[in-house]
Structures are given as C-alpha cells and as structure tokens.
Design an enzyme around this catalytic site. Structure first.
Site, PDB file in Angstrom:
ATOM      1  N   LYS A   1      -7.075  20.264  42.158  1.00  0.00           N
ATOM      2  CA  LYS A   1      -6.105  20.634  43.204  1.00  0.00           C
ATOM      3  C   LYS A   1      -4.987  21.482  42.600  1.00  0.00           C
ATOM      4  O   LYS A   1      -4.647  22.536  43.111  1.00  0.00           O
ATOM      5  CB  LYS A   1      -5.540  19.328  43.767  1.00  0.00           C
ATOM      6  CG  LYS A   1      -4.965  19.336  45.135  1.00  0.00           C
ATOM      7  CD  LYS A   1      -5.992  19.652  46.150  1.00  0.00           C
ATOM      8  CE  LYS A   1      -5.541  19.708  47.544  1.00  0.00           C
ATOM      9  NZ  LYS A   1      -6.342  20.557  48.386  1.00  0.00           N
TER      10      LYS A   1
ATOM     11  N   ILE B   1     -20.784   8.114  21.610  1.00  0.00           N
ATOM     12  CA  ILE B   1     -20.266   9.135  20.704  1.00  0.00           C
ATOM     13  C   ILE B   1     -19.431   8.447  19.624  1.00  0.00           C
ATOM     14  O   ILE B   1     -18.465   7.747  19.930  1.00  0.00           O
ATOM     15  CB  ILE B   1     -19.401  10.174  21.473  1.00  0.00           C
ATOM     16  CG1 ILE B   1     -20.175  10.766  22.666  1.00  0.00           C
ATOM     17  CG2 ILE B   1     -18.920  11.269  20.524  1.00  0.00           C
ATOM     18  CD1 ILE B   1     -21.449  11.522  22.331  1.00  0.00           C
TER      19      ILE B   1
ATOM     20  N   SER C   1     -17.833  13.057  32.620  1.00  0.00           N
ATOM     21  CA  SER C   1     -18.379  11.939  33.380  1.00  0.00           C
ATOM     22  C   SER C   1     -18.960  10.899  32.408  1.00  0.00           C
ATOM     23  O   SER C   1     -18.470  10.735  31.291  1.00  0.00           O
ATOM     24  CB  SER C   1     -19.428  12.481  34.362  1.00  0.00           C
ATOM     25  OG  SER C   1     -19.869  11.457  35.219  1.00  0.00           O
TER      26      SER C   1
ATOM     27  N   LYS D   1     -17.023   7.153  37.981  1.00  0.00           N
ATOM     28  CA  LYS D   1     -17.773   8.320  37.480  1.00  0.00           C
ATOM     29  C   LYS D   1     -18.836   8.780  38.484  1.00  0.00           C
ATOM     30  O   LYS D   1     -19.152   9.968  38.543  1.00  0.00           O
ATOM     31  CB  LYS D   1     -18.405   8.010  36.126  1.00  0.00           C
ATOM     32  CG  LYS D   1     -17.392   7.691  35.015  1.00  0.00           C
ATOM     33  CD  LYS D   1     -16.484   8.868  34.668  1.00  0.00           C
ATOM     34  CE  LYS D   1     -15.687   8.582  33.387  1.00  0.00           C
ATOM     35  NZ  LYS D   1     -14.751   9.657  33.036  1.00  0.00           N
TER      36      LYS D   1
ATOM     37  N   ASP E   1       1.033  12.268  34.340  1.00  0.00           N
ATOM     38  CA  ASP E   1       0.057  11.263  34.760  1.00  0.00           C
ATOM     39  C   ASP E   1      -0.837  11.902  35.819  1.00  0.00           C
ATOM     40  O   ASP E   1      -0.334  12.359  36.851  1.00  0.00           O
ATOM     41  CB  ASP E   1       0.791  10.038  35.339  1.00  0.00           C
ATOM     42  CG  ASP E   1      -0.147   8.839  35.524  1.00  0.00           C
ATOM     43  OD1 ASP E   1      -1.323   9.043  35.907  1.00  0.00           O
ATOM     44  OD2 ASP E   1       0.313   7.702  35.299  1.00  0.00           O
TER      45      ASP E   1
ATOM     46  N   ILE F   1     -12.622  12.902  22.476  1.00  0.00           N
ATOM     47  CA  ILE F   1     -13.656  13.828  22.962  1.00  0.00           C
ATOM     48  C   ILE F   1     -13.029  15.134  23.460  1.00  0.00           C
ATOM     49  O   ILE F   1     -13.425  16.223  23.051  1.00  0.00           O
ATOM     50  CB  ILE F   1     -14.507  13.159  24.069  1.00  0.00           C
ATOM     51  CG1 ILE F   1     -15.438  12.116  23.430  1.00  0.00           C
ATOM     52  CG2 ILE F   1     -15.319  14.198  24.849  1.00  0.00           C
ATOM     53  CD1 ILE F   1     -16.450  11.492  24.361  1.00  0.00           C
TER      54      ILE F   1
HETATM   55  C1  HXC Z   1      -9.115  -6.780  32.714  1.00  0.00           C
HETATM   56  C2  HXC Z   1      -7.378  -5.262  32.678  1.00  0.00           C
HETATM   57  C3  HXC Z   1      -7.634  -4.960  31.316  1.00  0.00           C
HETATM   58  C4  HXC Z   1      -8.713  -5.652  30.683  1.00  0.00           C
HETATM   59  C5  HXC Z   1      -5.945  -3.760  31.988  1.00  0.00           C
HETATM   60  N1  HXC Z   1      -6.337  -4.497  33.035  1.00  0.00           N
HETATM   61  N2  HXC Z   1      -6.714  -4.019  30.933  1.00  0.00           N
HETATM   62  N3  HXC Z   1      -8.115  -6.157  33.373  1.00  0.00           N
HETATM   63  N4  HXC Z   1      -9.415  -6.557  31.417  1.00  0.00           N
HETATM   64  N5  HXC Z   1      -8.987  -5.444  29.409  1.00  0.00           N
HETATM   65  C6  HXC Z   1      -5.727  -4.559  34.345  1.00  0.00           C
HETATM   66  C7  HXC Z   1      -4.310  -5.056  34.268  1.00  0.00           C
HETATM   67  O1  HXC Z   1      -4.278  -6.458  34.119  1.00  0.00           O
HETATM   68  C8  HXC Z   1      -3.769  -4.601  35.620  1.00  0.00           C
HETATM   69  O2  HXC Z   1      -4.218  -5.431  36.658  1.00  0.00           O
HETATM   70  C9  HXC Z   1      -4.463  -3.272  35.831  1.00  0.00           C
HETATM   71  O3  HXC Z   1      -5.592  -3.259  34.946  1.00  0.00           O
HETATM   72  C10 HXC Z   1      -3.582  -2.093  35.499  1.00  0.00           C
HETATM   73  O4  HXC Z   1      -3.091  -2.247  34.188  1.00  0.00           O
HETATM   74  P1  HXC Z   1      -1.827  -1.431  33.684  1.00  0.00           P
HETATM   75  O5  HXC Z   1      -1.731  -1.636  32.222  1.00  0.00           O
HETATM   76  O6  HXC Z   1      -0.660  -1.717  34.530  1.00  0.00           O
HETATM   77  O7  HXC Z   1      -2.266   0.042  34.086  1.00  0.00           O
HETATM   78  P2  HXC Z   1      -2.079   1.387  33.404  1.00  0.00           P
HETATM   79  O8  HXC Z   1      -0.883   1.504  32.543  1.00  0.00           O
HETATM   80  O9  HXC Z   1      -2.180   2.354  34.455  1.00  0.00           O
HETATM   81  O10 HXC Z   1      -3.344   1.457  32.406  1.00  0.00           O
HETATM   82  C11 HXC Z   1      -4.528   2.018  32.756  1.00  0.00           C
HETATM   83  C12 HXC Z   1      -5.658   1.323  32.049  1.00  0.00           C
HETATM   84  C13 HXC Z   1      -5.482   1.312  30.542  1.00  0.00           C
HETATM   85  C14 HXC Z   1      -6.953   2.040  32.426  1.00  0.00           C
HETATM   86  C15 HXC Z   1      -5.732  -0.078  32.576  1.00  0.00           C
HETATM   87  O11 HXC Z   1      -6.599   0.695  29.936  1.00  0.00           O
HETATM   88  C16 HXC Z   1      -5.281   2.677  29.955  1.00  0.00           C
HETATM   89  O12 HXC Z   1      -4.243   3.307  30.114  1.00  0.00           O
HETATM   90  N6  HXC Z   1      -6.213   3.235  29.234  1.00  0.00           N
HETATM   91  C17 HXC Z   1      -6.091   4.628  28.748  1.00  0.00           C
HETATM   92  C18 HXC Z   1      -6.840   4.845  27.530  1.00  0.00           C
HETATM   93  C19 HXC Z   1      -8.278   4.552  27.690  1.00  0.00           C
HETATM   94  O13 HXC Z   1      -8.701   3.641  28.394  1.00  0.00           O
HETATM   95  N7  HXC Z   1      -9.093   5.287  26.997  1.00  0.00           N
HETATM   96  C20 HXC Z   1     -10.537   5.020  26.934  1.00  0.00           C
HETATM   97  C21 HXC Z   1     -11.239   6.003  27.676  1.00  0.00           C
HETATM   98  S1  HXC Z   1     -12.903   5.862  27.248  1.00  0.00           S
HETATM   99  P3  HXC Z   1      -3.307  -6.641  37.264  1.00  0.00           P
HETATM  100  O14 HXC Z   1      -4.133  -7.226  38.339  1.00  0.00           O
HETATM  101  O15 HXC Z   1      -3.056  -7.602  36.135  1.00  0.00           O
HETATM  102  O16 HXC Z   1      -2.066  -5.972  37.784  1.00  0.00           O
HETATM  103  C22 HXC Z   1     -13.701   6.150  28.601  1.00  0.00           C
HETATM  104  C23 HXC Z   1     -15.176   6.233  28.373  1.00  0.00           C
HETATM  105  C24 HXC Z   1     -15.936   5.913  29.626  1.00  0.00           C
HETATM  106  O17 HXC Z   1     -13.179   6.304  29.620  1.00  0.00           O
HETATM  107  C25 HXC Z   1     -17.417   5.945  29.392  1.00  0.00           C
HETATM  108  C26 HXC Z   1     -17.902   4.904  28.453  1.00  0.00           C
HETATM  109  C27 HXC Z   1     -19.287   5.060  28.010  1.00  0.00           C
END
Ligand code: HXC
Length: 289
Positions: free
Chosen positions: A141, A205, A158, A176, A81, A33
């Site tokens: 910030k 989307i 959002s 959000k 980050d 997006i």
């Molecule tokens: C449950 C989960 C999980 C899952 C991760 N975790 N995936 N819990 N189900 N599928 C948990 C992990 O077990 C861990 O908890 C904690 O989240 C942190 O995980 P890490 O991998 O150490 O964190 P990090 O590297 O910071 O990763 C952040 C993240 C990851 C959000 C968890 O998914 C990420 O980096 N995503 C980036 C890309 C992304 O998500 N894009 C999509 C955006 S779309 P524990 O307890 O085990 O330590 C979007 C749209 C929103 O945002 C609106 C939709 C309509």
C-alpha cells in the site's frame, strides 16, 4: 558483519551492474534472511532502504551494508512497525527523498514463536496475522505509487508451513497462506500496470532467527535427513532466488511462489519429531484465551 561480500559478485552467475540505478525497500531488512537478500542486490548495484522496529539494529545493519560497494547508499529507517501503514508511508517518503525512487519491494517483516493451539491466545494469533499479513499489505500500500511509476516488482517472504498442517504453527501458517493469496491477487490486479508480484518460500535455512527460535536442537539433524537435497539451506540460496525474481530474467514471471527448501516440504519435514506427544501434554492444560 555482512554475510555476503564482494566474492559474491566474482563467483556469481549474475552481472555486477545488474541493478545499477535501482532502489529496493525492504521490511525486516536487518533480520538474517532479508538482510542477505538486500546484500546481494546492493552488491549487484542497487541502493537500499531497510525498515525495522529496532532503531539501533536497523541503523547498524544499514551502515555495515553500505560498505559492500564503493558507491552504495543504504539507509536504515527504524521505529517503523509494519502494522501501522502511516509509519510505512513516512518511511517511503524518506526513502524517495534520500534515494530518489523505489523499484523493488521485499515484504519480509515477520513474527513467529512456537505455540500449540491451547496456549495460543486470540491476541497472540492476531499479533502474528497483523505483522505477517496486514504488514505485507501495508508495505505494498505504502509503496504502490512508486511501484506504479517505476513498473516495479514485489517479493513477499512466505513459508511452506501451510502446504500441510504444521503443529505449533497455526498462526504463521494462516498468515502465510494469506500472504500467498495476497501475492496472487496483486499479480493479477497489478500485472496490467507493469508490476510483478511473487513469493519466496524458504525452508530450513541455517543461521536464521527463525531456525534458532523454532527448531529445537534435537530436531535439527532430522531436518537434514528429511531434506531431499540433504543439507540446510543458506541465506545465499534465498538471495539467489531474490536476484532472479527482480532481474530481467524473470520479466514474464508473476503470481508464483519460488520454494527454496531443498525439497523439504514434500517429506513433511517441518512436522517435528515431537509430534504428537508434546501436543497431547500441552493440550491438557487450561486453555488460554
Ligand atoms: C505463546 C506468545 C509467545 C509464545 C508471544 N506470545 N510469544 N504466546 N507463546 N512464545 C503472545 C503474547 O503472550 C501476547 O499475547 C501476544 O503474543 C503478543 O505479544 P507481544 O509481545 O505483546 O507482541 P509484539 O511485541 O507485537 O510481538 C510480536 C511477536 C514477537 C510476534 C509476538 O514474537 C516478535 O516481535 N517477534 C519478532 C521477531 C521474530 O519473531 N522473528 C522470527 C521470524 S522467523 P497475550 O494474550 O499474552 O496478550 C519467521 C519464520 C517463519 O517468521 C517461517 C518458519 C519456517
């Protein structure tokens, strides 16, 4: 490959040089997006800095986007980050060094996954709040001095998940809701300084990482039937709203949420047909702390 090209300008409602001389700073700018939001601004004359965690992906996207206009400058700043304000400050310094200024900010970096409450650990909740909400705060910030100097504008990306209770999304809905509250407060506080703050709330989307990760294939058809405008949104739909909110056409618009979802949220379209069966079975497992 960029998903917008010069035909966007030819077929557009906008003037080709609308953003000439302007610079946009975009977190998550290599994602689906935010990338297309940035492409539209670049096609209409802006230069851009895109910020991401993944160095390679960010550099590649910036290189491709710099082809969109003959004199476009698009820089990719990876290994940043949004949870770390200092890494954003460095990215802002580098942007000003290379592109001269920052006029517009898109706080788009986000993290998400589907998880019911029982399997969502405290740390997982914190991760999403930290990326989506604290990350948005940190982005403003770090760019504030530039926004103040240039009487700039902010767009937060959002969602509509917090307008009603969406299962498996308590973490993102909470984040959000906070983003909307942050934007409203900044609109009020920063308005007297000449800075505008608005949100865009995308619905479903097509072709986005969010949809791929979050909507199970069996749910995808029912999303269209629950959308008043009877189609998925496109990244271009979000780009058009972005152009509007940064253009002089919206110079009296601040503290708003522009929902771009074809009317989906009114029908609770994000609920999912899996509700409540999946939740009931997931709720029977041992809780994860
Ligand atoms: C449950 C989960 C999980 C899952 C991760 N975790 N995936 N819990 N189900 N599928 C948990 C992990 O077990 C861990 O908890 C904690 O989240 C942190 O995980 P890490 O991998 O150490 O964190 P990090 O590297 O910071 O990763 C952040 C993240 C990851 C959000 C968890 O998914 C990420 O980096 N995503 C980036 C890309 C992304 O998500 N894009 C999509 C955006 S779309 P524990 O307890 O085990 O330590 C979007 C749209 C929103 O945002 C609106 C939709 C309509």
């Amino acid at each position: 490959m960029s998903s917008l090209d010069s035909s966007f300008v030819k077929n557009s409602s906008w003037k080709p040089d609308l953003f000439k001389g302007k610079v946009v700073f975009v977190t998550g700018g290599a994602g689906t997006i935010c990338r297309v939001q940035t492409e539209a601004l670049v096609l209409l004359g802006a230069n851009a800095a895109i910020i991401g965690r993944n160095q390679e992906k960010t550099a590649k996207a910036a290189q491709e986007m710099s082809q969109l206009r003959s004199d476009a400058k698009v820089i990719g700043l990876g290994n940043v980050d949004v949870r770390d304000v200092q890494s954003l400050v460095k990215a802002v310094d580098e942007t000003v060094k290379q592109l001269g200024r920052i006029d517009f900010v898109i706080a788009g970096a986000a993290g998400n996954f589907l998880s019911d409450f029982n399997h969502l650990s405290s740390n997982a909740f914190k991760s999403v709040i930290s990326i989506d909400l604290l990350g948005s705060f940190n982005t403003v910030k770090a760019t504030f001095e530039q926004l103040r100097k240039n009487k700039g504008a902010i767009i937060f990306v959002s969602a509509t998940l917090h307008y009603y209770g969406v299962p498996m999304q308590s973490h993102v809905g909470a984040a959000k809701a906070g983003v909307d509250a942050l934007s409203n407060a900044l609109a009020v506080e920063l308005g007297p300084l000449g800075i505008r703050s608005n949100c865009i709330a995308p619905g479903a989307i097509a072709g986005t990482e969010g949809m791929d990760r979050l909507a199970p294939p069996e749910q995808r058809k029912s999303i269209i039937s629950k959308t008043p405008l009877q189609r998925y949104g496109s990244t271009r739909d979000i780009a058009e709203a972005t152009v509007y909110l940064f253009s002089p056409a919206s110079s009296f618009v601040t503290g708003t949420v522009q929902i771009v979802d074809g009317g989906l949220w009114h029908l609770g379209g994000m609920m999912g047909d899996f509700y409540p069966n999946v939740i009931i079975s997931a709720g029977e497992d041992d809780p994860k702390l």
